[in-house]
Design a protein around this motif. Structure first.
Motif, PDB file in Angstrom:
ATOM      1  N   MET A   1      25.704  83.038  26.107  1.00 17.34           N
ATOM      2  CA  MET A   1      25.844  81.578  26.164  1.00 17.34           C
ATOM      3  C   MET A   1      27.324  81.204  26.113  1.00 17.34           C
ATOM      4  SD  MET A   1      22.732  80.276  26.150  1.00 17.34           S
ATOM      5  CE  MET A   1      22.733  78.658  25.410  1.00 17.34           C
ATOM      6  N   THR A   2      27.672  80.102  26.732  1.00 12.35           N
ATOM      7  CA  THR A   2      29.047  79.658  26.699  1.00 12.35           C
ATOM      8  C   THR A   2      29.347  78.982  25.375  1.00 12.35           C
ATOM      9  OG1 THR A   2      28.380  77.619  27.763  1.00 12.35           O
ATOM     10  CG2 THR A   2      29.190  79.370  29.177  1.00 12.35           C
ATOM     11  N   GLN A   3      30.636  78.851  25.069  1.00 14.92           N
ATOM     12  CA  GLN A   3      31.057  78.284  23.809  1.00 14.92           C
ATOM     13  C   GLN A   3      31.137  76.771  23.920  1.00 14.92           C
ATOM     14  OE1 GLN A   3      34.689  80.230  22.576  1.00 14.92           O
ATOM     15  NE2 GLN A   3      34.165  81.998  23.793  1.00 14.92           N
ATOM     16  N   ARG A  69      38.369  70.850  34.000  1.00 17.17           N
ATOM     17  CA  ARG A  69      39.181  70.754  35.209  1.00 17.17           C
ATOM     18  C   ARG A  69      38.933  71.904  36.170  1.00 17.17           C
ATOM     19  NH1 ARG A  69      43.320  69.927  31.474  1.00 17.17           N
ATOM     20  NH2 ARG A  69      44.125  72.005  31.981  1.00 17.17           N
ATOM     21  N   GLU A  70      38.847  73.123  35.648  1.00 16.39           N
ATOM     22  CA  GLU A  70      38.862  74.290  36.532  1.00 16.39           C
ATOM     23  C   GLU A  70      37.727  75.275  36.315  1.00 16.39           C
ATOM     24  OE1 GLU A  70      41.857  77.402  34.561  1.00 16.39           O
ATOM     25  OE2 GLU A  70      42.791  75.438  34.919  1.00 16.39           O
ATOM     26  N   GLY A  71      36.905  75.063  35.313  1.00 14.63           N
ATOM     27  CA  GLY A  71      35.858  76.027  35.020  1.00 14.63           C
ATOM     28  C   GLY A  71      34.712  75.962  36.013  1.00 14.63           C
ATOM     29  N   ASP A 279      32.977  85.386  33.407  1.00 12.99           N
ATOM     30  CA  ASP A 279      33.980  84.674  34.206  1.00 12.99           C
ATOM     31  C   ASP A 279      33.727  83.163  34.122  1.00 12.99           C
ATOM     32  OD1 ASP A 279      36.114  84.425  35.992  1.00 12.99           O
ATOM     33  OD2 ASP A 279      34.777  84.417  37.725  1.00 12.99           O
ATOM     34  N   PRO A 280      34.781  82.342  33.834  1.00 11.50           N
ATOM     35  CA  PRO A 280      36.204  82.672  33.753  1.00 11.50           C
ATOM     36  C   PRO A 280      36.554  83.433  32.471  1.00 11.50           C
ATOM     37  CG  PRO A 280      35.860  80.348  33.294  1.00 11.50           C
ATOM     38  CD  PRO A 280      34.536  80.893  33.723  1.00 11.50           C
ATOM     39  N   ARG A 281      37.452  84.425  32.653  1.00 12.36           N
ATOM     40  CA  ARG A 281      37.736  85.339  31.554  1.00 12.36           C
ATOM     41  C   ARG A 281      38.426  84.652  30.382  1.00 12.36           C
ATOM     42  NH1 ARG A 281      35.085  88.108  29.551  1.00 12.36           N
ATOM     43  NH2 ARG A 281      35.569  90.093  28.587  1.00 12.36           N
ATOM     44  N   TRP A 282      39.330  83.699  30.672  1.00 10.56           N
ATOM     45  CA  TRP A 282      40.044  83.041  29.581  1.00 10.56           C
ATOM     46  C   TRP A 282      39.081  82.281  28.665  1.00 10.56           C
ATOM     47  CZ3 TRP A 282      39.611  77.840  28.839  1.00 10.56           C
ATOM     48  CH2 TRP A 282      39.170  77.065  29.917  1.00 10.56           C
ATOM     49  N   TRP A 283      37.941  81.905  29.202  1.00 10.42           N
ATOM     50  CA  TRP A 283      36.951  81.121  28.446  1.00 10.42           C
ATOM     51  C   TRP A 283      35.978  82.008  27.680  1.00 10.42           C
ATOM     52  CZ3 TRP A 283      35.946  76.180  27.098  1.00 10.42           C
ATOM     53  CH2 TRP A 283      34.630  75.787  26.832  1.00 10.42           C
ATOM     54  N   LEU A 284      35.647  83.164  28.237  1.00 13.25           N
ATOM     55  CA  LEU A 284      34.530  83.954  27.713  1.00 13.25           C
ATOM     56  C   LEU A 284      34.908  85.319  27.137  1.00 13.25           C
ATOM     57  CD1 LEU A 284      31.983  83.151  30.564  1.00 13.25           C
ATOM     58  CD2 LEU A 284      31.826  82.405  28.179  1.00 13.25           C
ATOM     59  N   LYS A 285      36.170  85.721  27.246  1.00 12.48           N
ATOM     60  CA  LYS A 285      36.505  87.095  26.866  1.00 12.48           C
ATOM     61  C   LYS A 285      36.260  87.404  25.391  1.00 12.48           C
ATOM     62  CE  LYS A 285      41.454  86.221  26.044  1.00 12.48           C
ATOM     63  NZ  LYS A 285      41.441  86.544  24.601  1.00 12.48           N
ATOM     64  N   SER A 317      27.412  82.424  34.325  1.00 13.60           N
ATOM     65  CA  SER A 317      28.840  82.209  34.533  1.00 13.60           C
ATOM     66  C   SER A 317      29.185  82.436  35.993  1.00 13.60           C
ATOM     67  CB  SER A 317      29.655  83.114  33.603  1.00 13.60           C
ATOM     68  OG  SER A 317      29.352  84.475  33.846  1.00 13.60           O
ATOM     69  N   ALA A 318      30.472  82.541  36.288  1.00 13.40           N
ATOM     70  CA  ALA A 318      30.940  82.350  37.661  1.00 13.40           C
ATOM     71  C   ALA A 318      31.180  83.624  38.459  1.00 13.40           C
ATOM     72  CB  ALA A 318      32.224  81.527  37.637  1.00 13.40           C
TER      73      ALA A 318
END
Length: 355
Positions: A1-3, A69-71, A279-285, A317-318
């Motif tokens: 799940m996303t944060q 904006r970009e996710g 993905d996106p890695r900055w969000w989910l790593k 995710s993407a």
């Protein structure tokens, strides 16, 4: 799940507090709550929040604004069209087993049928076609619910909806033994389950000679707008009377816990590790392994074999649909690991562990 919520970082605190965990002897297993005697333990008291166990901060307003904006939460359209029909789906009969056999069958996402020590154990059972907040599954459950043998126990890694699914759980007999993270027992007992055992990290319970150890993970928990990190999260190490050992990682990012788990539980024969939703890695790593992370994790825990999960079911995710498997195979080969030790099963596929 996303944060979706913010909490302070506790990485340094968690690492200091648990730096010696791998040096401690294994604890004696706790009796299952309810047990064969029907005697229930006194309810355990837990902190109001487990946010101090986080190993990375959950995203704040700045990160949420960037994501807005970009996710992206869906794979590219061309991947959805071309790759979904190519996803590995090959349901078959469950293998014949005896009390000395370990076998696994991948139902999809983080749901496995584990046969160990004569028991049938379900991990994070999700048979639903759709769960709250996600697109419908892109591959059916690999085993029909009606084809299941009697379920001896269920283990839950954490309370996110793609790992704890009430429409599936309610199909179970209410006296099914359920092993859950600290703070989550009440969710089950309110729904009529009578044999619910909740454990903290590094605690264990035993059922008919099979040991269930609850171990840390780099993740979090949330099920509503007001319960972020109110219950714990983690993975499970299952050990049979013959010493055969399986590690179910649940949902996790990569980090220091894997090497500690490997030192504390040597001789892991098979690790079930997540490879998707990264993905996106900055969000989910911090909370989801990518394929390269999963290979590192398998080596850190000292697993003799690895089976990937948490992909090819719910597209959360993407990344392109088939990318997790392709990258995993490449990373596995680049690490010089034997191809036969990578159990990249199709949904519905099974393997039997041999000594």
């Amino acid at each position: 799940m996303t944060q979706a919520s913010e909490a302070p970082s506790a990485e340094g605190t968690a690492q200091r507090a648990d730096a010696t965990a791998s040096l401690r002897p294994l604890v004696e297993p706790r009796p299952l709550d309810g047990g064969d005697t029907g005697i229930r333990d006194v309810p355990r008291r837990w902190p109001k929040s487990f946010a101090h166990r986080l190993t990375a901060p959950l995203p704040g307003l700045r990160a949420l604004a960037r994501f807005a904006r970009e996710g992206a939460l869906r794979p590219p359209a061309d991947s959805l069209t071309s790759d979904i029909p190519k996803l590995p789906f090959a349901p078959g009969p469950l293998p014949d087993v005896d009390a000395r056999t370990v076998a696994v069958t991948w139902v999809g996402h983080a749901s496995w049928i584990v046969r160990i020590g004569g028991l049938t154990v379900l991990t994070d059972p999700v048979w639903s076609r759709k769960i709250l907040g996600t697109p419908a599954r892109v591959t059916p459950a690999g085993v029909a619910w009606t084809a299941l043998p009697p379920v001896d126990a269920v283990v839950i890694s954490h309370n996110h909806y793609d790992h704890l699914d009430w429409p599936t759980v309610k199909r179970l007999p209410r006296d099914t033994p359920v092993l859950v993270p600290a703070g989550l027992a009440r969710w089950f007992t309110r729904r009529g389950f009578t044999h619910v055992t909740e454990l903290d990290w590094w605690e264990a319970a035993e059922l008919k000679g099979v040991r269930f150890d609850f171990v840390p993970a780099h993740h979090w928990s949330k099920r509503s707008l007001v319960d972020t990190c109110r219950t714990l999260w983690g993975g499970w190490v299952l050990t049979d009377p013959e010493g055969q050992r399986l590690y179910f990682a649940g949902d996790t990012g990569y980090g220091h816990w894997f090497s500690q788990i490997g030192r504390r539980y040597p001789g892991i024969d098979l690790a079930l590790l997540p490879i998707g939703a990264y993905d996106p890695r900055w969000w989910l790593k911090d909370v989801h392994c990518d394929p390269e992370d999963a290979v590192r994790a398998a080596r850190d825990v000292g697993a003799r074999r690895m089976a990937p999960m948490h992909w090819a079911t719910f597209l959360l995710s993407a990344e392109p649909v088939l990318e997790p498997l392709n990258r995993l195979r490449t990373a596995w080969s680049a690490a010089g690991l034997p191809r036969a030790a990578l159990w990249d099963l199709p949904v519905g596929g099974s393997r039997v562990l041999t000594a």
